[in-house]
Motif scaffolding. Structure first.
Motif, PDB file in Angstrom:
ATOM      1  N   ASP A 237       1.266  -1.327  -0.313  1.00  0.00           N
ATOM      2  CA  ASP A 237       0.326   0.129  -0.044  1.00  0.00           C
ATOM      3  C   ASP A 237       0.857   1.029  -0.417  1.00  0.00           C
ATOM      4  O   ASP A 237       0.788   2.423  -0.870  1.00  0.00           O
ATOM      5  CB  ASP A 237      -1.044   0.084   1.362  1.00  0.00           C
TER       6      ASP A 237
ATOM      7  N   ARG B   9       2.426   1.448  -3.231  1.00  0.00           N
ATOM      8  CA  ARG B   9       1.495   2.082  -4.698  1.00  0.00           C
ATOM      9  C   ARG B   9       0.741   3.281  -4.333  1.00  0.00           C
ATOM     10  O   ARG B   9       1.016   4.207  -5.134  1.00  0.00           O
ATOM     11  CB  ARG B   9      -0.172   1.421  -4.222  1.00  0.00           C
ATOM     12  N   LEU B  10       0.487   3.544  -3.118  1.00  0.00           N
ATOM     13  CA  LEU B  10       0.400   5.899  -2.754  1.00  0.00           C
ATOM     14  C   LEU B  10       1.443   6.339  -2.913  1.00  0.00           C
ATOM     15  O   LEU B  10       1.580   7.300  -3.784  1.00  0.00           O
ATOM     16  CB  LEU B  10       0.200   5.196  -1.254  1.00  0.00           C
ATOM     17  N   SER B  11       2.966   5.733  -2.810  1.00  0.00           N
ATOM     18  CA  SER B  11       4.021   6.763  -3.170  1.00  0.00           C
ATOM     19  C   SER B  11       4.205   7.156  -3.747  1.00  0.00           C
ATOM     20  O   SER B  11       4.412   7.996  -5.204  1.00  0.00           O
ATOM     21  CB  SER B  11       5.220   6.616  -2.006  1.00  0.00           C
TER      22      SER B  11
ATOM     23  N   GLU C 112       1.827   6.831  -6.627  1.00  0.00           N
ATOM     24  CA  GLU C 112       0.090   7.580  -7.113  1.00  0.00           C
ATOM     25  C   GLU C 112       0.731   9.488  -7.258  1.00  0.00           C
ATOM     26  O   GLU C 112       0.301  10.206  -7.535  1.00  0.00           O
ATOM     27  CB  GLU C 112      -0.388   7.323  -6.816  1.00  0.00           C
ATOM     28  N   ARG C 113       1.760   9.361  -5.998  1.00  0.00           N
ATOM     29  CA  ARG C 113       1.701  10.514  -5.328  1.00  0.00           C
ATOM     30  C   ARG C 113       3.138  11.261  -6.260  1.00  0.00           C
ATOM     31  O   ARG C 113       3.090  12.411  -6.559  1.00  0.00           O
ATOM     32  CB  ARG C 113       2.535  11.498  -3.648  1.00  0.00           C
TER      33      ARG C 113
END
Length: 195
Positions: free
Chosen positions: A174, A177-179, A181-182
Motif C-alpha cells: 500500500d 502504491r500510494l507513493s 501515485e503521489r
C-alpha cells in the motif's frame, strides 16, 4: 504557530527571522536555553544556515539530551542542512547512531528540504539493505517520503525498481502504491506548470 512561522520565514529568505533564529541558536551553543515553543525552528534555522561544525553540535546534542522530545526535535532539524557534505554526513550518522525507531525522522525531514531531496533516491538505493532492516511501518515512511519528491528526477528508474519490489515485501504494498501515485501527481503538476 510562531515556531512554524519562524522557520518558514527563514526558508523564504527573511533576514530578520534568520538573525533572530541564529542569535537563539548561538545562545544554545553557548549553553543557554531557548523557549521550548521556538526550539524546533531555532534548530532548523541553525541547520539551514549551518555547516559541518553545526552538524557536529546537533549530533552531540542528540546524544546528550535526556529528553526524548528534544531528541526528536533535533532529528527533525538535522534534515534541514543545505550543503551536500553535511547532508551525506548526517545520513551516515543517522544509520549508525540513531535508535531504529527514530531513523526515519531525518529522512522525512530531508524529503521536505529542496536541497536534500534530489540526493535521496541515490542514497536510498545505495543503503537499501540497511533500510530494509527497519520495522516495516518505519520503512514505509521512508518510501513514502522519498519516492514522491526524489522520484521526479529518476521517474523511470523509480517505476522500474518498484514494479516487482512488492513481491517479498507484501507489508509495503500500500505504501509503495500510494507513493507512486503521489510521484505521478507531482510529475503531472510539473508538466502542467512548466514554462
Amino acid at each position: 504557530l510562531r515556531d512554524q512561522l519562524l522557520f518558514e520565514a527563514v526558508q523564504c529568505g527573511s533576514s530578520q527571522a534568520a538573525e533572530f533564529a541564529l542569535q537563539r541558536m548561538g545562545d544554545l551553543t553557548r549553553g543557554k536555553t531557548v523557549h521550548p515553543d521556538i526550539l524546533k525552528s531555532v534548530l532548523q534555522a541553525g541547520a539551514w544556515h549551518g555547516a559541518d561544525r553545526d552538524a557536529e553540535w546537533l549530533t552531540r546534542r542528540f546524544q546528550q539530551s535526556p529528553s526524548e522530545h528534544e531528541r526528536l526535535t533535533v532529528l527533525a532539524a538535522i534534515g534541514c542542512f543545505r550543503g551536500r557534505a553535511e547532508i551525506e554526513r548526517v545520513l551516515d550518522w543517522m544509520l549508525e547512531s540513531v535508535p531504529p525507531r527514530n531513523k526515519f525522522i531525518p529522512v522525512v525531514a530531508m524529503a521536505a528540504n529542496p536541497h536534500a531531496a534530489p540526493l535521496l533516491w541515490d542514497w536510498y538505493r545505495a543503503h537499501l539493505s540497511q533500510l530494509e532492516k527497519f520495522h516495516p511501518m518505519l520503512y514505509e515512511r521512508v518510501i513514502a517520503a522519498i519516492v514522491p519528491v526524489a522520484g521526479p528526477a529518476h521517474a523511470a528508474a523509480v517505476r522500474r525498481f518498484f514494479k516487482d519490489y512488492p513481491q517479498g515485501h507484501e507489508k509495503l504494498t500500500d505504501a509503495i502504491r500510494l507513493s507512486l501515485e503521489r510521484l505521478e501527481i507531482n510529475l503531472r503538476m510539473r508538466r502542467h506548470n512548466a514554462p
